[in-house]
Write a protein that holds these residues in place. Structure first.
Motif, PDB file in Angstrom:
ATOM      1  N   ARG A  79      -4.816  -7.496   4.583  1.00  0.00           N
ATOM      2  CA  ARG A  79      -3.967  -7.395   3.387  1.00  0.00           C
ATOM      3  C   ARG A  79      -4.743  -6.788   2.222  1.00  0.00           C
ATOM      4  O   ARG A  79      -4.187  -5.998   1.442  1.00  0.00           O
ATOM      5  N   GLN A  80      -6.016  -7.129   2.103  1.00  0.00           N
ATOM      6  CA  GLN A  80      -6.840  -6.532   1.047  1.00  0.00           C
ATOM      7  C   GLN A  80      -6.967  -5.028   1.237  1.00  0.00           C
ATOM      8  O   GLN A  80      -6.800  -4.254   0.282  1.00  0.00           O
ATOM      9  N   ALA A  81      -7.270  -4.619   2.449  1.00  0.00           N
ATOM     10  CA  ALA A  81      -7.406  -3.190   2.729  1.00  0.00           C
ATOM     11  C   ALA A  81      -6.084  -2.463   2.500  1.00  0.00           C
ATOM     12  O   ALA A  81      -6.052  -1.354   1.954  1.00  0.00           O
ATOM     13  N   ALA A  82      -4.981  -3.095   2.903  1.00  0.00           N
ATOM     14  CA  ALA A  82      -3.670  -2.479   2.727  1.00  0.00           C
ATOM     15  C   ALA A  82      -3.351  -2.290   1.246  1.00  0.00           C
ATOM     16  O   ALA A  82      -2.874  -1.224   0.827  1.00  0.00           O
ATOM     17  N   ALA A  83      -3.613  -3.312   0.435  1.00  0.00           N
ATOM     18  CA  ALA A  83      -3.333  -3.215  -0.997  1.00  0.00           C
ATOM     19  C   ALA A  83      -4.145  -2.088  -1.631  1.00  0.00           C
ATOM     20  O   ALA A  83      -3.614  -1.293  -2.425  1.00  0.00           O
ATOM     21  N   HIS A  84      -5.425  -1.993  -1.282  1.00  0.00           N
ATOM     22  CA  HIS A  84      -6.253  -0.922  -1.835  1.00  0.00           C
ATOM     23  C   HIS A  84      -5.806   0.449  -1.332  1.00  0.00           C
ATOM     24  O   HIS A  84      -6.089   1.467  -1.976  1.00  0.00           O
ATOM     25  N   GLY A  85      -5.106   0.480  -0.201  1.00  0.00           N
ATOM     26  CA  GLY A  85      -4.556   1.739   0.289  1.00  0.00           C
ATOM     27  C   GLY A  85      -3.185   2.055  -0.264  1.00  0.00           C
ATOM     28  O   GLY A  85      -2.624   3.108   0.047  1.00  0.00           O
ATOM     29  N   GLY A  86      -2.625   1.138  -1.084  1.00  0.00           N
ATOM     30  CA  GLY A  86      -1.319   1.375  -1.694  1.00  0.00           C
ATOM     31  C   GLY A  86      -0.144   0.826  -0.915  1.00  0.00           C
ATOM     32  O   GLY A  86       1.010   1.018  -1.301  1.00  0.00           O
ATOM     33  N   PHE A  87      -0.411   0.100   0.165  1.00  0.00           N
ATOM     34  CA  PHE A  87       0.668  -0.400   1.019  1.00  0.00           C
ATOM     35  C   PHE A  87       1.060  -1.817   0.616  1.00  0.00           C
ATOM     36  O   PHE A  87       0.219  -2.713   0.560  1.00  0.00           O
ATOM     37  N   THR A  88       2.344  -2.007   0.366  1.00  0.00           N
ATOM     38  CA  THR A  88       2.858  -3.336   0.047  1.00  0.00           C
ATOM     39  C   THR A  88       3.516  -3.992   1.258  1.00  0.00           C
ATOM     40  O   THR A  88       3.837  -5.180   1.221  1.00  0.00           O
ATOM     41  N   GLU A  89       3.745  -3.218   2.313  1.00  0.00           N
ATOM     42  CA  GLU A  89       4.313  -3.740   3.555  1.00  0.00           C
ATOM     43  C   GLU A  89       3.631  -3.027   4.722  1.00  0.00           C
ATOM     44  O   GLU A  89       3.482  -1.802   4.705  1.00  0.00           O
TER      45      GLU A  89
END
Length: 427
Positions: A79-89
Motif C-alpha cells: 500500500r505504501q508503494a502504491a500510494a507513492h506511485g499514485g494508485f489509490t486502488e
C-alpha cells in the motif's frame, strides 16, 4: 478532513472541469466545491500551483505476496508503494501462499484494506492453488468480493477449463483475466527469442507462445458467446501483458468483430528492448520478456488507437536471494508500482490526458468498479501529480528493490493521493 487544494489543473475527461485550473474544497471525504478563489475557512490549504489532479489511479496487476511471502512484500508495504506511485486502488493477484482460492483468504486481503488510503481489490484464482486442474468455488468467491478471476502468474493452459470458466462467469457478469503464454513453447526460456538470445546463448521465449495462446483464447471466447444471449457490453476476457506485434493485431481484430475483450500492457515493457539484456542485469528479467523495437512500436500504436485499454505496473517484488544470482536462475519480475506513471510519460508516446484515462476510466470500466470523477459531490478519490517534473528515484517503499530504475532520473512525478478520507503528500 477539510482540505482546500488551490490552483490545480483538472485532467479528467469525465469531469466538467477538464483542462481547467481550479480550487478544490474537500470535506467529509467528498469534493464539496470546485471553483475559483474559494474561501478556505478553517480548512488545511495545499498550494496546487503547477500540479494536476485526476481521479485516483487504478492498477490492475499487482503481486502483493501477502499471505505467505511477506519477506518480499506485505499488505502494508504494497500500500505504501502504491500510494507513492499514485494508485489509490490496486488489484492483487492470487499467487500467494495460500492461494486466494477460498473466501477466508479473500476476506483477509479485503478487510486489511478497508478504509485505507489504498483500496485493495483481490482477484481470486480460477483453479485451486492456481495449478490449472480443479475449479474454485467461483460463485462464492464472486459474492465474497473477488473483483476478477485469474490464475495470475500461471496462464490457464487447459482449453476446456478456459471455455468453461467463460461460460460460468458470464451469468455473474464477472471478468476473466488471462496472460497469453503457451508454456510448452517457453519452457526454460530466459528472454525474448531473437538475435540477442542467440548471441548471448540463452534459451529464447518466442513471440509465437503469446500469439498461439491468444488465438486460442479469443476463439474460445467467440465460441462461448455463441451459446448464450447474455449482454456483452462489458469485457468478458481481459488479456493481460500484451508484448508482441501479432498480439496487438489479434486484439484489434477481435474488437473489430465486436468481441467483449480488453487488454493491458506493463508500463516498463516500453522502456527496454531485448538487446538491453546483453549485460545480464537480472532486474531486466521479466515475463513476458522485453522484445524487439518492432514489438514496442506496435504496443505504442495499440495504446494510441485504443486497442490496448489500460496501463498496469505488473509490480512483481522479489527478495535479494531471488534476483542477485546467475541470470538463468533468477526469478522473473520488476518492482514497479512507484515508476509506472513516469515510464508511461516517458515511453508510451501518449499525451498525459490519455495516460490518465488508461489509469482511471478504463480500468474501472473493465473491472466493473464505480466510476470516479473530479466533480462536486463525488468521493474524494484523487491523485495529484506533475507530468513535467523530473525527479530521481532514490528510494523504494516496497520491501523489495528489484528494479533497474533506482538512482535514475525519471519524468512525471506523483505528488499526493487522497482516498477514504485520508491523504498523503510527497515532495
Amino acid at each position: 478532513m477539510k482540505l482546500l487544494v488551490s490552483s490545480v489543473r483538472v485532467i479528467d475527461k469525465t469531469s466538467p472541469f477538464n483542462g481547467q485550473i481550479k480550487d478544490i474544497l474537500i470535506e467529509g471525504g467528498k469534493i464539496k466545491q470546485i471553483g475559483d478563489n474559494l474561501d478556505a475557512g478553517n480548512a488545511q490549504v495545499v498550494d496546487g500551483t503547477g500540479l494536476s489532479v485526476s481521479a485516483g489511479w487504478v492498477d490492475m496487476r499487482v503481486q502483493g505476496r501477502d499471505p505467505g511471502f511477506e519477506h518480499k512484500e506485505d499488505l502494508h508495504s504494497v500500500r505504501q508503494a502504491a500510494a507513492h506511485g499514485g494508485f489509490t486502488e490496486i488489484v492483487l493477484l492470487p499467487n500467494t501462499q495460500p492461494v486466494v482460492d477460498t473466501k477466508d483468504t479473500l476476506n483477509y486481503i479485503r478487510h486489511s484494506g478497508f478504509g485505507g488510503l489504498v483500496t485493495l481489490h483481490p482477484a481470486a484464482a480460477v483453479t485451486k492453488k492456481a495449478d490449472g486442474v480443479d475449479f474454485t468455488e467461483m460463485m462464492d468467491l464472486h459474492q465474497a468480493g473477488a473483483v476478477a478471476f485469474t490464475d495470475g502468474e500461471n496462464p490457464v493452459q487447459n482449453a476446456d477449463l478456459l471455455l468453461k470458466t467463460i461460460l460460468y462467469l458470464r451469468p455473474l457478469n464477472a471478468l476473466l483475466i488471462n496472460r497469453p503464454e503457451d508454456r510448452e513453447l517457453t519452457l526454460y526460456g530466459q528472454m525474448h527469442e531473437g538475435v540477442t538470445s542467440t548471441l548471448v546463448g540463452m534459451k529464447g521465449m518466442p513471440a509465437l507462445a503469446e500469439e498461439m495462446m491468444l488465438i486460442r483464447d479469443l476463439k474460445l471466447l467467440e465460441y462461448a458467446l455463441e451459446k448464450n444471449t447474455y449482454d456483452t457490453t462489458a469485457p468478458v476476457l481481459h488479456v493481460s501483458l500484451l508484448s508482441t506485434v501479432r498480439g496487438v493485431e489479434l486484439v484489434r481484430e477481435a474488437k473489430a468483430k465486436g468481441l467483449p475483450v480488453s487488454a493491458d500492457i506493463a508500463a516498463h515493457q516500453l522502456a527496454f528492448e531485448d538487446k538491453d539484456l546483453i549485460g545480464f542485469d537480472t532486474n531486466l528479467k521479466i515475463n513476458p520478456p522485453f522484445r524487439s523495437s518492432e514489438d514496442n512500436a506496435a504496443l505504442r500504436q495499440g495504446l494510441a488507437d485504443g486497442t490496448i485499454d489500460a496501463i498496469v505496473s505488473d509490480h512483481n517484488p522479489h527478495d535479494e536471494e531471488s534476483k542477485n544470482l546467475e541470470f538463468d536462475h533468477a526469478d522473473f519480475g520488476i518492482t514497479a508500482l512507484e515508476t509506472a506513471f513516469a515510464l508511461a510519460v516517458m515511453h508510451s508516446g501518449l499525451v498525459v490526458d490519455d495516460i490518465v484515462e488508461k489509469l482511471t476510466v478504463q480500468p474501472r470500466r473493465i473491472l466493473r468498479l464505480p466510476e470516479v470523477s473530479v466533480a462536486e459531490g463525488a468521493p474524494a478519490n484523487l491523485t495529484f501529480f506533475d507530468p513535467n517534473s523530473e525527479w530521481i528515484f532514490g528510494r523504494s517503499y516496497s520491501k523489495s528493490k528489484n528494479t533497474p530504475f533506482l538512482g535514475q532520473t525519471l519524468k512525471g512525478q506523483v505528488r499526493g493521493v487522497i482516498n477514504n478520507g485520508k491523504q498523503e503528500w510527497f515532495q
